[in-house]
Design a protein around this motif. Sequence first.
Motif, mmCIF file in Angstrom:
data_model
loop_
_atom_site.group_PDB
_atom_site.id
_atom_site.type_symbol
_atom_site.label_atom_id
_atom_site.label_comp_id
_atom_site.label_asym_id
_atom_site.label_seq_id
_atom_site.Cartn_x
_atom_site.Cartn_y
_atom_site.Cartn_z
ATOM 1 N N LEU A 161 0.892 -1.318 0.008
ATOM 2 C CA LEU A 161 0.024 -0.029 -0.069
ATOM 3 C C LEU A 161 0.874 1.246 -0.121
ATOM 4 C CD1 LEU A 161 -2.887 -1.056 2.597
ATOM 5 C CD2 LEU A 161 -3.074 -0.659 0.035
ATOM 6 N N GLU A 162 2.054 1.179 -0.107
ATOM 7 C CA GLU A 162 3.016 2.258 -0.252
ATOM 8 C C GLU A 162 2.580 3.202 -1.415
ATOM 9 O OE1 GLU A 162 7.257 1.417 0.060
ATOM 10 O OE2 GLU A 162 6.799 -0.045 1.617
ATOM 11 N N LYS A 163 2.842 4.613 -1.429
ATOM 12 C CA LYS A 163 2.349 5.191 -2.584
ATOM 13 C C LYS A 163 3.933 5.490 -3.248
ATOM 14 C CE LYS A 163 -1.404 7.535 -0.296
ATOM 15 N NZ LYS A 163 -1.872 8.851 0.281
ATOM 16 N N ILE A 164 3.510 5.952 -4.646
ATOM 17 C CA ILE A 164 4.803 6.128 -5.473
ATOM 18 C C ILE A 164 5.154 7.582 -5.142
ATOM 19 C CG2 ILE A 164 5.532 6.414 -7.778
ATOM 20 C CD1 ILE A 164 3.202 4.569 -8.688
ATOM 21 N N HIS A 165 6.647 7.841 -5.163
ATOM 22 C CA HIS A 165 7.201 9.152 -4.805
ATOM 23 C C HIS A 165 7.678 9.862 -6.277
ATOM 24 C CE1 HIS A 165 10.760 11.509 -2.404
ATOM 25 N NE2 HIS A 165 9.581 12.242 -3.355
ATOM 26 N N PHE A 166 6.811 10.875 -6.552
ATOM 27 C CA PHE A 166 7.111 11.417 -7.875
ATOM 28 C C PHE A 166 7.662 12.967 -7.460
ATOM 29 C CE2 PHE A 166 3.854 8.874 -9.722
ATOM 30 C CZ PHE A 166 3.970 8.603 -10.857
ATOM 31 N N ALA A 167 8.494 13.073 -8.648
ATOM 32 C CA ALA A 167 9.106 14.671 -8.956
ATOM 33 C C ALA A 167 8.791 14.870 -10.264
ATOM 34 C CB ALA A 167 10.716 14.616 -8.504
ATOM 35 N N ILE A 168 8.415 16.071 -10.356
ATOM 36 C CA ILE A 168 8.088 16.731 -11.623
ATOM 37 C C ILE A 168 8.909 18.106 -11.978
ATOM 38 C CG2 ILE A 168 6.018 15.430 -12.027
ATOM 39 C CD1 ILE A 168 4.386 18.033 -11.219
ATOM 40 N N GLU A 201 7.483 17.692 -5.563
ATOM 41 C CA GLU A 201 7.813 16.186 -5.177
ATOM 42 C C GLU A 201 6.353 15.992 -4.467
ATOM 43 O OE1 GLU A 201 11.055 14.805 -3.233
ATOM 44 O OE2 GLU A 201 12.393 16.001 -4.074
ATOM 45 N N PHE A 202 5.787 14.782 -4.755
ATOM 46 C CA PHE A 202 4.488 14.440 -4.163
ATOM 47 C C PHE A 202 4.331 12.905 -4.228
ATOM 48 C CE2 PHE A 202 3.876 15.436 -8.370
ATOM 49 C CZ PHE A 202 2.899 14.448 -9.031
ATOM 50 N N PHE A 203 3.517 12.447 -3.346
ATOM 51 C CA PHE A 203 3.170 10.972 -3.284
ATOM 52 C C PHE A 203 1.646 10.623 -3.809
ATOM 53 C CE2 PHE A 203 5.977 11.905 -0.071
ATOM 54 C CZ PHE A 203 6.985 10.960 -0.164
ATOM 55 N N LEU A 204 1.598 9.626 -4.442
ATOM 56 C CA LEU A 204 0.097 9.239 -5.036
ATOM 57 C C LEU A 204 -0.024 7.718 -5.282
ATOM 58 C CD1 LEU A 204 -0.654 9.813 -8.725
ATOM 59 C CD2 LEU A 204 1.698 9.637 -8.067
ATOM 60 N N PRO A 205 -1.114 7.143 -5.085
ATOM 61 C CA PRO A 205 -1.294 5.780 -4.996
ATOM 62 C C PRO A 205 -1.179 5.173 -6.455
ATOM 63 C CG PRO A 205 -3.177 6.855 -4.065
ATOM 64 C CD PRO A 205 -2.446 7.694 -4.567
ATOM 65 N N LEU A 216 -1.038 15.548 -16.721
ATOM 66 C CA LEU A 216 -0.023 16.433 -16.983
ATOM 67 C C LEU A 216 0.693 16.604 -18.333
ATOM 68 C CD1 LEU A 216 1.838 15.540 -13.601
ATOM 69 C CD2 LEU A 216 0.780 17.460 -14.026
ATOM 70 N N ASN A 217 0.646 15.710 -18.989
ATOM 71 C CA ASN A 217 1.071 15.534 -20.630
ATOM 72 C C ASN A 217 0.060 16.552 -21.195
ATOM 73 O OD1 ASN A 217 3.663 14.505 -20.753
ATOM 74 N ND2 ASN A 217 2.704 12.192 -20.219
ATOM 75 N N SER A 218 -1.252 16.244 -20.927
ATOM 76 C CA SER A 218 -2.238 17.032 -21.821
ATOM 77 C C SER A 218 -2.038 18.378 -21.531
ATOM 78 C CB SER A 218 -3.521 16.364 -21.380
ATOM 79 O OG SER A 218 -4.639 17.368 -22.040
ATOM 80 N N ILE A 219 -1.912 18.907 -20.453
ATOM 81 C CA ILE A 219 -1.875 20.544 -20.174
ATOM 82 C C ILE A 219 -0.584 21.077 -20.562
ATOM 83 C CG2 ILE A 219 -3.719 20.263 -18.315
ATOM 84 C CD1 ILE A 219 -1.344 20.870 -16.257
ATOM 85 N N THR A 220 0.477 20.361 -20.451
ATOM 86 C CA THR A 220 1.943 20.831 -20.957
ATOM 87 C C THR A 220 2.486 20.425 -22.238
ATOM 88 O OG1 THR A 220 3.135 18.786 -20.153
ATOM 89 C CG2 THR A 220 2.407 20.423 -18.468
ATOM 90 N N LYS A 221 1.370 19.599 -22.906
ATOM 91 C CA LYS A 221 1.819 19.412 -24.407
ATOM 92 C C LYS A 221 2.923 18.625 -24.314
ATOM 93 C CE LYS A 221 -0.648 23.487 -26.319
ATOM 94 N NZ LYS A 221 -1.335 23.631 -25.426
ATOM 95 N N GLY A 222 3.206 17.691 -23.186
ATOM 96 C CA GLY A 222 4.233 16.717 -23.327
ATOM 97 C C GLY A 222 5.643 17.183 -22.750
ATOM 98 N N GLU A 223 5.632 18.535 -22.213
ATOM 99 C CA GLU A 223 6.669 19.087 -21.832
ATOM 100 C C GLU A 223 7.139 19.035 -20.320
ATOM 101 O OE1 GLU A 223 7.474 23.145 -23.194
ATOM 102 O OE2 GLU A 223 5.966 22.956 -24.956
ATOM 103 N N VAL A 224 6.311 18.305 -19.536
ATOM 104 C CA VAL A 224 6.402 17.834 -18.097
ATOM 105 C C VAL A 224 7.535 16.991 -18.155
ATOM 106 C CG1 VAL A 224 4.642 16.267 -18.099
ATOM 107 C CG2 VAL A 224 5.757 17.210 -16.068
ATOM 108 N N ILE A 225 8.599 17.088 -17.262
ATOM 109 C CA ILE A 225 9.571 16.214 -16.822
ATOM 110 C C ILE A 225 9.034 15.425 -15.504
ATOM 111 C CG2 ILE A 225 12.012 15.827 -16.425
ATOM 112 C CD1 ILE A 225 12.608 18.434 -17.785
ATOM 113 N N VAL A 226 9.135 14.201 -15.676
ATOM 114 C CA VAL A 226 8.486 13.362 -14.566
ATOM 115 C C VAL A 226 9.650 12.243 -14.236
ATOM 116 C CG1 VAL A 226 6.817 11.789 -13.772
ATOM 117 C CG2 VAL A 226 6.272 13.610 -15.331
ATOM 118 N N LYS A 227 9.832 12.260 -12.738
ATOM 119 C CA LYS A 227 10.699 11.251 -12.200
ATOM 120 C C LYS A 227 10.270 10.475 -11.041
ATOM 121 C CE LYS A 227 15.351 10.686 -10.422
ATOM 122 N NZ LYS A 227 16.855 11.399 -9.958
#
Length: 230
Positions: A161-168, A201-205, A216-227
């Motif tokens: 049940l751990e959440k994924i740690h995202f950086a954008i 940075e944030f966490f989500l299921p 995110l890709n839709s609103i940024t036209k694919g220019e978001v960087i996600v890690k």
Amino acid sequence: MVSLDDSVIARLEKFGHKFEIRVDPDFAMQVKQGKNIELDKLLATNQVFKDVRAGDLASPEHITKVFGSTDMKIVAYKIIKDGEVQLTTEQRKQMQEKKRAEIISFISRNAMNPQTKTPPPPIRIENAMEQAKINIDAFKSSEEQVTQIVAALRPIIPISLEKIHFAIKVPTQYAGRASSIIHKFELKKEDWLNDGSLAAEFFLPAGMKQDLLNELNSITKGEVIVKIIE
């Protein structure tokens, strides 16, 4: 009001007195789980009985003595929460099946395979629950049962049940809209850089990962960087 044909009896015995009301079974279960339901959706009648089938009403004196009030909402909620809702075998089966489906959906949205960081497919969760012989409590919320169920599934499938740690990082022109999206989740930090771009940075299921990336890709036209941070 609920029709008598669709209602069931909720009963409470206290201080030597018996109190019965007729209720909608689904809404009564929601009351047991702490939800606030309007009386006209919950009750078939606005009367409290000592024996519903015989039509014998409970005395106002006994109601006041036991419940401290004759207010129907106070009395009905107390009977449902502290007493027993008498469901038929078929009603119990239907409620358990509905609760099982809710739990499978909840786990699929909130759990992940810790090795791949991907959500487990619902069918795999369902099969694992059958293999583990999981018993579902129709009277408890999904959230109350999930932790114990996931623990029982771990010997069968890799699950957490751990959440994924995202950086954008989001370019300036899209930063405002991206910020409003990530604030729906568990935000760890949010930095507005000198050029107006956003780093966060944030966490989500795990089950919400693809929907978030698509948004995110839709609103940024694919220019978001996600890690994904391990």
